[in-house]
Motif scaffolding. Sequence first.
Motif, PDB file in Angstrom:
ATOM      1  N   LEU A   1     -26.053  77.351  36.500  1.00  0.00           N
ATOM      2  CA  LEU A   1     -27.402  76.957  36.919  1.00  0.00           C
ATOM      3  C   LEU A   1     -27.376  75.850  37.973  1.00  0.00           C
ATOM      4  N   ASP A   2     -26.366  75.843  38.794  1.00  0.00           N
ATOM      5  CA  ASP A   2     -26.203  74.801  39.802  1.00  0.00           C
ATOM      6  C   ASP A   2     -25.519  75.404  41.023  1.00  0.00           C
ATOM      7  N   GLY A   3     -26.206  75.373  42.161  1.00  0.00           N
ATOM      8  CA  GLY A   3     -25.676  76.007  43.363  1.00  0.00           C
ATOM      9  C   GLY A   3     -24.391  75.393  43.875  1.00  0.00           C
ATOM     10  N   ALA A   4     -24.331  74.060  43.909  1.00  0.00           N
ATOM     11  CA  ALA A   4     -23.129  73.390  44.418  1.00  0.00           C
ATOM     12  C   ALA A   4     -21.933  73.671  43.516  1.00  0.00           C
ATOM     13  N   GLU A   5     -22.160  73.599  42.200  1.00  0.00           N
ATOM     14  CA  GLU A   5     -21.071  73.878  41.257  1.00  0.00           C
ATOM     15  C   GLU A   5     -20.641  75.339  41.367  1.00  0.00           C
ATOM     16  N   ALA A   6     -21.609  76.241  41.497  1.00  0.00           N
ATOM     17  CA  ALA A   6     -21.290  77.664  41.606  1.00  0.00           C
ATOM     18  C   ALA A   6     -20.482  77.944  42.861  1.00  0.00           C
ATOM     19  N   ASN A   7     -20.821  77.287  43.961  1.00  0.00           N
ATOM     20  CA  ASN A   7     -20.060  77.453  45.203  1.00  0.00           C
ATOM     21  C   ASN A   7     -18.626  76.974  45.012  1.00  0.00           C
ATOM     22  N   ASP A   8     -18.454  75.825  44.340  1.00  0.00           N
ATOM     23  CA  ASP A   8     -17.101  75.317  44.077  1.00  0.00           C
ATOM     24  C   ASP A   8     -16.301  76.312  43.248  1.00  0.00           C
ATOM     25  N   VAL A   9     -16.943  76.865  42.226  1.00  0.00           N
ATOM     26  CA  VAL A   9     -16.266  77.837  41.364  1.00  0.00           C
ATOM     27  C   VAL A   9     -15.880  79.074  42.170  1.00  0.00           C
ATOM     28  N   ALA A  10     -16.814  79.605  42.961  1.00  0.00           N
ATOM     29  CA  ALA A  10     -16.535  80.806  43.748  1.00  0.00           C
ATOM     30  C   ALA A  10     -15.392  80.565  44.735  1.00  0.00           C
ATOM     31  N   GLN A  11     -15.397  79.404  45.370  1.00  0.00           N
ATOM     32  CA  GLN A  11     -14.304  79.074  46.293  1.00  0.00           C
ATOM     33  C   GLN A  11     -12.970  79.035  45.556  1.00  0.00           C
ATOM     34  N   GLU A  12     -12.962  78.423  44.378  1.00  0.00           N
ATOM     35  CA  GLU A  12     -11.737  78.327  43.584  1.00  0.00           C
ATOM     36  C   GLU A  12     -11.225  79.713  43.187  1.00  0.00           C
ATOM     37  N   VAL A  13     -12.133  80.620  42.851  1.00  0.00           N
ATOM     38  CA  VAL A  13     -11.743  81.986  42.491  1.00  0.00           C
ATOM     39  C   VAL A  13     -10.964  82.635  43.632  1.00  0.00           C
ATOM     40  N   PHE A  14     -11.454  82.474  44.863  1.00  0.00           N
ATOM     41  CA  PHE A  14     -10.794  83.115  45.996  1.00  0.00           C
ATOM     42  C   PHE A  14      -9.525  82.385  46.421  1.00  0.00           C
ATOM     43  N   VAL A  15      -9.484  81.075  46.218  1.00  0.00           N
ATOM     44  CA  VAL A  15      -8.232  80.347  46.471  1.00  0.00           C
ATOM     45  C   VAL A  15      -7.143  80.862  45.540  1.00  0.00           C
ATOM     46  N   ARG A  16      -7.497  81.050  44.263  1.00  0.00           N
ATOM     47  CA  ARG A  16      -6.519  81.561  43.292  1.00  0.00           C
ATOM     48  C   ARG A  16      -6.077  82.975  43.651  1.00  0.00           C
ATOM     49  N   LEU A  17      -7.027  83.808  44.067  1.00  0.00           N
ATOM     50  CA  LEU A  17      -6.683  85.175  44.441  1.00  0.00           C
ATOM     51  C   LEU A  17      -5.738  85.173  45.639  1.00  0.00           C
ATOM     52  N   TYR A  18      -5.981  84.301  46.602  1.00  0.00           N
ATOM     53  CA  TYR A  18      -5.143  84.226  47.805  1.00  0.00           C
ATOM     54  C   TYR A  18      -3.738  83.734  47.458  1.00  0.00           C
ATOM     55  N   GLN A  19      -3.680  82.711  46.591  1.00  0.00           N
ATOM     56  CA  GLN A  19      -2.383  82.129  46.248  1.00  0.00           C
ATOM     57  C   GLN A  19      -1.578  82.999  45.292  1.00  0.00           C
ATOM     58  N   ARG A  20      -2.283  83.701  44.379  1.00  0.00           N
ATOM     59  CA  ARG A  20      -1.583  84.489  43.365  1.00  0.00           C
ATOM     60  C   ARG A  20      -2.214  85.885  43.241  1.00  0.00           C
ATOM     61  N   PRO A  21      -2.048  86.719  44.253  1.00  0.00           N
ATOM     62  CA  PRO A  21      -2.688  88.047  44.224  1.00  0.00           C
ATOM     63  C   PRO A  21      -2.188  88.942  43.096  1.00  0.00           C
ATOM     64  N   ASN A  22      -1.000  88.676  42.583  1.00  0.00           N
ATOM     65  CA  ASN A  22      -0.454  89.524  41.519  1.00  0.00           C
ATOM     66  C   ASN A  22      -1.087  89.261  40.157  1.00  0.00           C
ATOM     67  N   GLN A  23      -1.976  88.263  40.071  1.00  0.00           N
ATOM     68  CA  GLN A  23      -2.674  88.011  38.803  1.00  0.00           C
ATOM     69  C   GLN A  23      -3.559  89.194  38.408  1.00  0.00           C
ATOM     70  N   TRP A  24      -4.056  89.913  39.398  1.00  0.00           N
ATOM     71  CA  TRP A  24      -4.891  91.076  39.115  1.00  0.00           C
ATOM     72  C   TRP A  24      -3.999  92.226  38.682  1.00  0.00           C
ATOM     73  N   SER A  25      -4.175  92.676  37.455  1.00  0.00           N
ATOM     74  CA  SER A  25      -3.315  93.729  36.895  1.00  0.00           C
ATOM     75  C   SER A  25      -3.682  95.116  37.396  1.00  0.00           C
ATOM     76  N   ARG A  26      -4.850  95.254  38.008  1.00  0.00           N
ATOM     77  CA  ARG A  26      -5.367  96.524  38.538  1.00  0.00           C
ATOM     78  C   ARG A  26      -5.766  97.506  37.437  1.00  0.00           C
ATOM     79  N   VAL A  27      -5.818  97.028  36.213  1.00  0.00           N
ATOM     80  CA  VAL A  27      -6.300  97.857  35.110  1.00  0.00           C
ATOM     81  C   VAL A  27      -7.824  97.963  35.177  1.00  0.00           C
ATOM     82  N   VAL A  28      -8.473  96.875  35.570  1.00  0.00           N
ATOM     83  CA  VAL A  28      -9.926  96.844  35.742  1.00  0.00           C
ATOM     84  C   VAL A  28     -10.222  96.701  37.233  1.00  0.00           C
ATOM     85  N   PRO A  29     -11.427  97.053  37.677  1.00  0.00           N
ATOM     86  CA  PRO A  29     -11.766  96.857  39.092  1.00  0.00           C
ATOM     87  C   PRO A  29     -11.627  95.386  39.494  1.00  0.00           C
ATOM     88  N   LEU A  30     -11.285  95.146  40.748  1.00  0.00           N
ATOM     89  CA  LEU A  30     -11.119  93.775  41.232  1.00  0.00           C
ATOM     90  C   LEU A  30     -12.388  92.959  41.001  1.00  0.00           C
TER      91      LEU A  30
END
Length: 199
Positions: free
Chosen positions: A49-78
């Motif tokens: 319920l907070d735009g600034a916090e949500a933006n920080d979270v979303a950015q962190e999600v993509f930083v993690r995906l960029y740094q560790r792409p193999n975390q996605w097991s590909r069992v579920v959709p990305l």
Amino acid sequence: MKRESDRSPEEATDEELLDASADGDRRAFDQLFRRHYAHVFRVAHGALLDGAEANDVAQEVFVRLYQRPNQWSRVVPLRHFLFQVALNEALGVRRRLRAFGRQWYLQRAQRTPEDAVQRSQTVILLERELLALQPRQRAALALYLEADLEPREIALVMRMTPNATRVLLHRALEQVRQRAQSAGLVLPDDSPQLALEEA
């Protein structure tokens, strides 16, 4: 028919883009970001319920995906994997939640001064009622209302059974509706509903 290597980033699948990104193709990762950022942000915002916090979270999600792409097991959709990471990150945030307004309500609000006052009061009341929910209830509602996931999809993202997910969603929606009505707020006729029965 085009070969995989001949496809533009816009035509490529998530799997192809992530593989290309892991091989150093920055355009591929940029396309993944453009494709999924808005959905990830909406889910995080629904939980926090907070735009600034949500933006920080979303950015962190993509930083993690960029740094560790193999975390996605590909069992579920990305997309579902990204929602899962976003919710885990969002539910770990311990800061004060602020400003809330559901798009389904605000889009239907009129532009008169009286309606502006009512809209402001509605936002405050809804924020209070949503903050009273347990974090997992807010997360489930975010996936249902913001990401348009079905209960069976939410069950996969949140690692719950489909029945437990439907019960969690039903109770959360009813709690918000009843508490809002007891505070004098009448929700629109087209506000979200959820049947407990399997669709």
